[in-house]
Design a protein around this motif. Structure first.
Motif, PDB file in Angstrom:
ATOM      1  N   ILE A 215       0.861  -1.178   0.000  1.00 31.88           N
ATOM      2  CA  ILE A 215       0.000   0.000   0.000  1.00 31.88           C
ATOM      3  C   ILE A 215       0.899   1.230   0.000  1.00 31.88           C
ATOM      4  CG2 ILE A 215      -1.788   1.276   1.231  1.00 31.88           C
ATOM      5  CD1 ILE A 215      -2.596  -1.353   2.588  1.00 31.88           C
ATOM      6  N   ALA A 216       0.744   2.087  -0.996  1.00 26.93           N
ATOM      7  CA  ALA A 216       1.541   3.311  -1.088  1.00 26.93           C
ATOM      8  C   ALA A 216       0.606   4.515  -1.013  1.00 26.93           C
ATOM      9  CB  ALA A 216       2.338   3.342  -2.384  1.00 26.93           C
ATOM     10  N   GLU A 217       0.812   5.349  -0.004  1.00 26.75           N
ATOM     11  CA  GLU A 217       0.018   6.564   0.164  1.00 26.75           C
ATOM     12  C   GLU A 217       0.927   7.715   0.567  1.00 26.75           C
ATOM     13  OE1 GLU A 217      -3.080   7.018  -0.619  1.00 26.75           O
ATOM     14  OE2 GLU A 217      -3.502   4.905  -1.054  1.00 26.75           O
ATOM     15  N   HIS A 218       0.428   8.931   0.471  1.00 29.41           N
ATOM     16  CA  HIS A 218       1.225  10.097   0.818  1.00 29.41           C
ATOM     17  C   HIS A 218       0.444  11.028   1.723  1.00 29.41           C
ATOM     18  CE1 HIS A 218      -0.982  12.831  -1.916  1.00 29.41           C
ATOM     19  NE2 HIS A 218      -1.095  11.748  -2.671  1.00 29.41           N
ATOM     20  N   GLY A 219       1.164  11.765   2.575  1.00 30.09           N
ATOM     21  CA  GLY A 219       0.533  12.781   3.397  1.00 30.09           C
ATOM     22  C   GLY A 219       0.283  14.041   2.586  1.00 30.09           C
ATOM     23  N   GLY A 258       0.982   6.586   7.137  1.00 38.55           N
ATOM     24  CA  GLY A 258       1.696   5.317   7.215  1.00 38.55           C
ATOM     25  C   GLY A 258       1.497   4.611   8.537  1.00 38.55           C
ATOM     26  N   ASN A 259       1.552   5.345   9.643  1.00 47.22           N
ATOM     27  CA  ASN A 259       1.367   4.730  10.954  1.00 47.22           C
ATOM     28  C   ASN A 259      -0.035   4.155  11.098  1.00 47.22           C
ATOM     29  OD1 ASN A 259       3.956   5.276  11.772  1.00 47.22           O
ATOM     30  ND2 ASN A 259       3.423   7.076  12.984  1.00 47.22           N
ATOM     31  N   LYS A 260      -1.037   4.899  10.622  1.00 47.28           N
ATOM     32  CA  LYS A 260      -2.412   4.417  10.715  1.00 47.28           C
ATOM     33  C   LYS A 260      -2.622   3.176   9.851  1.00 47.28           C
ATOM     34  CE  LYS A 260      -4.592   8.780  12.004  1.00 47.28           C
ATOM     35  NZ  LYS A 260      -5.673   9.749  11.734  1.00 47.28           N
ATOM     36  N   LEU A 261      -2.074   3.206   8.639  1.00 47.23           N
ATOM     37  CA  LEU A 261      -2.208   2.053   7.755  1.00 47.23           C
ATOM     38  C   LEU A 261      -1.499   0.832   8.327  1.00 47.23           C
ATOM     39  CD1 LEU A 261      -1.712   3.803   4.304  1.00 47.23           C
ATOM     40  CD2 LEU A 261      -3.790   2.646   5.090  1.00 47.23           C
ATOM     41  N   LYS A 262      -0.327   1.027   8.887  1.00 46.66           N
ATOM     42  CA  LYS A 262       0.404  -0.092   9.483  1.00 46.66           C
ATOM     43  C   LYS A 262      -0.415  -0.746  10.589  1.00 46.66           C
ATOM     44  CE  LYS A 262       4.723  -1.348  11.805  1.00 46.66           C
ATOM     45  NZ  LYS A 262       6.030  -0.855  12.313  1.00 46.66           N
ATOM     46  N   GLU A 263      -1.031   0.070  11.445  1.00 43.41           N
ATOM     47  CA  GLU A 263      -1.858  -0.467  12.523  1.00 43.41           C
ATOM     48  C   GLU A 263      -3.029  -1.262  11.962  1.00 43.41           C
ATOM     49  OE1 GLU A 263      -3.033   2.843  14.842  1.00 43.41           O
ATOM     50  OE2 GLU A 263      -1.003   3.323  15.543  1.00 43.41           O
ATOM     51  N   HIS A 348       4.501   7.042   2.007  1.00 46.00           N
ATOM     52  CA  HIS A 348       4.553   5.897   2.912  1.00 46.00           C
ATOM     53  C   HIS A 348       4.242   4.603   2.160  1.00 46.00           C
ATOM     54  CE1 HIS A 348       4.452   8.677   6.394  1.00 46.00           C
ATOM     55  NE2 HIS A 348       3.702   9.412   5.581  1.00 46.00           N
ATOM     56  N   PHE A 349       5.084   3.605   2.364  1.00 43.19           N
ATOM     57  CA  PHE A 349       4.880   2.279   1.778  1.00 43.19           C
ATOM     58  C   PHE A 349       4.683   1.271   2.907  1.00 43.19           C
ATOM     59  CE2 PHE A 349       6.926   4.731  -1.418  1.00 43.19           C
ATOM     60  CZ  PHE A 349       6.540   4.206  -2.651  1.00 43.19           C
ATOM     61  N   ILE A 350       3.581   0.543   2.821  1.00 41.55           N
ATOM     62  CA  ILE A 350       3.294  -0.526   3.777  1.00 41.55           C
ATOM     63  C   ILE A 350       3.392  -1.850   3.026  1.00 41.55           C
ATOM     64  CG2 ILE A 350       1.672  -1.477   5.438  1.00 41.55           C
ATOM     65  CD1 ILE A 350       2.647   1.315   6.146  1.00 41.55           C
ATOM     66  N   ILE A 351       4.290  -2.711   3.458  1.00 42.85           N
ATOM     67  CA  ILE A 351       4.479  -4.024   2.846  1.00 42.85           C
ATOM     68  C   ILE A 351       4.161  -5.074   3.896  1.00 42.85           C
ATOM     69  CG2 ILE A 351       6.082  -5.543   1.614  1.00 42.85           C
ATOM     70  CD1 ILE A 351       7.103  -1.963   2.125  1.00 42.85           C
ATOM     71  N   ALA A 352       3.387  -6.088   3.518  1.00 41.46           N
ATOM     72  CA  ALA A 352       2.977  -7.095   4.497  1.00 41.46           C
ATOM     73  C   ALA A 352       2.674  -8.419   3.806  1.00 41.46           C
ATOM     74  CB  ALA A 352       1.753  -6.614   5.276  1.00 41.46           C
ATOM     75  N   ARG A 353       2.758  -9.499   4.583  1.00 38.04           N
ATOM     76  CA  ARG A 353       2.530 -10.857   4.082  1.00 38.04           C
ATOM     77  C   ARG A 353       1.361 -11.509   4.814  1.00 38.04           C
ATOM     78  NH1 ARG A 353       4.187 -15.825   5.857  1.00 38.04           N
ATOM     79  NH2 ARG A 353       5.503 -14.871   7.471  1.00 38.04           N
TER      80      ARG A 353
END
Length: 364
Positions: A215-219, A258-263, A348-353
């Motif tokens: 997930i790639a997003e920007h502020g 990014g912090n919100k998406l990670k959570e 912000h890039f969120i990478i997850a498996r």
């Protein structure tokens, strides 16, 4: 009296938005200004970016089957009329999206993704909100012959090529099988998705165990490391209005999405979750050559896309007249022309498996 804070607890004073503390908080290096630009500023050399910085490609959609809604002189998606606040006309969106793709290639040093996927193996790849389809087509070129790449969007503006494109709304129930995709890529949907936990749950459900998401997003807010960004500038007004009206519409508008998406990704059940932030200069003012190139592309993107990002939010949600909304956008663009303004935003890039069956996943 304590300093005013934004919705994420970030310092909203002029000092707080003009400090290297912003880079430290996001765990990225502060950006050094090009000494030549600083010399020109100090010696009253012309400090406006020239029109040669604005040299974007054009993209033509000529088929008469593409029927769009017109508003404020821009065209918007007819499918799910009014749900998406970014236009899809030739004035901005297609060329802007292709520029953003190139910009991200430079940002990621030539990589299409930060996810550790094995493109030598047959993969099923989904690109949600594919736009012009440029990322999906580029990824398809890197996949094996037995692989499949699909791009979905609200508008049929993609050319026929080496992958399949479908018109779909990412917030509807998906028609794909569960546990189907090996990799799902999603970029710049902060002004499209209103229910992010539900959306991320769909990513999880339709990803096979062991598969990856990015997930790639920007502020939306801008910052400066050297005190050059006055908070009463038209650019600050523009970004604050977008944040205000975006939150009112229910979008993920945050100084640190990014912090919100990670959570949310962790709460959905993913593992190996990484949050990788970057600061992106708006204008070719950085000393580092790669950041200078990125700044040039960001400058072009903002000049051609400020109205695209702003008009619908300012008018539909904020109730501002079309004329006043266009003036807010134009004033912000003109402000960015000044070389003395050394602003950037965070990407912000969120990478997850998705874990394998029976795999123990940490929740913190």
């Amino acid at each position: 009296m304590s300093a005013p804070l934004d919705e994420d607890g970030a310092n909203m004073t002029s000092t707080g938005r003009n400090s290297t503390d912003n880079a430290t908080i996001h765990n990225v290096a502060a950006i050094t200004v090009d000494p030549q630009i600083q010399y020109d500023i100090d010696n009253d050399v012309d400090t406006d970016y020239s029109d040669r910085e604005l040299n974007d490609a054009t993209f033509s959609v000529t088929s008469t089957i593409y029927n769009y809604r017109e508003e404020n002189g821009r065209t918007y998606h007819r499918y799910k009329d009014g749900a998406y606040l970014m236009p899809n006309d030739e004035v901005c969106s297609p060329s802007c999206l292709d520029i953003v793709h190139h910009m991200y290639l430079v940002l990621l040093e030539g990589h299409l993704t930060l996810a550790p996927i094995d493109t030598e193996k047959p993969l099923k790849v989904l690109d949600v909100g594919t736009g012009t389809g440029i990322w999906a087509m580029a990824m398809a070129d890197h996949l094996s012959e037995d692989s499949e790449a699909i791009g979905t969007d609200l508008s049929p503006i993609q050319p026929g090529w080496n992958c399949r494109f479908e018109i779909d709304d990412a917030e509807n129930e998906w028609t794909y099988d569960t546990n189907h995709f090996d990799f799902i890529h999603t970029r710049h949907l902060s002004q499209s998705i209103r229910d992010w936990p539900a959306y991320i749950s769909r990513l999880y459900d339709h990803l096979r165990p062991g598969g990856w998401i990015e997930i790639a997003e920007h502020g939306l807010r801008c910052y400066s490391d050297d005190g050059s960004f006055p908070l009463d500038s038209p650019l600050a007004l523009y970004t604050e209005k977008l944040c205000e009206f975006g939150r009112r519409e229910g979008f993920l508008v945050s100084s640190n999405p990014g912090n919100k998406l990670k959570e949310m990704v962790i709460q959905a059940g993913f593992t190996d979750v990484r949050h990788v932030p970057y600061n992106l200069p708006w204008g070719p003012w950085a000393e580092d050559e790669r950041l200078k190139e990125l700044g040039r592309w960001a400058f072009i993107t903002f000049k051609t896309g400020a109205a695209a990002y702003g008009l619908a939010l300012l008018t539909r949600v904020g109730g501002i007249t079309g004329e006043d909304a266009q003036r807010i956008c134009n004033d912000a663009i003109n402000t960015l022309n000044d070389w003395r303004l050394h602003v950037y935003n965070f990407h912000h890039f969120i990478i997850a498996r998705k874990p394998m069956p029976g795999e123990v996943v940490a929740t913190v």
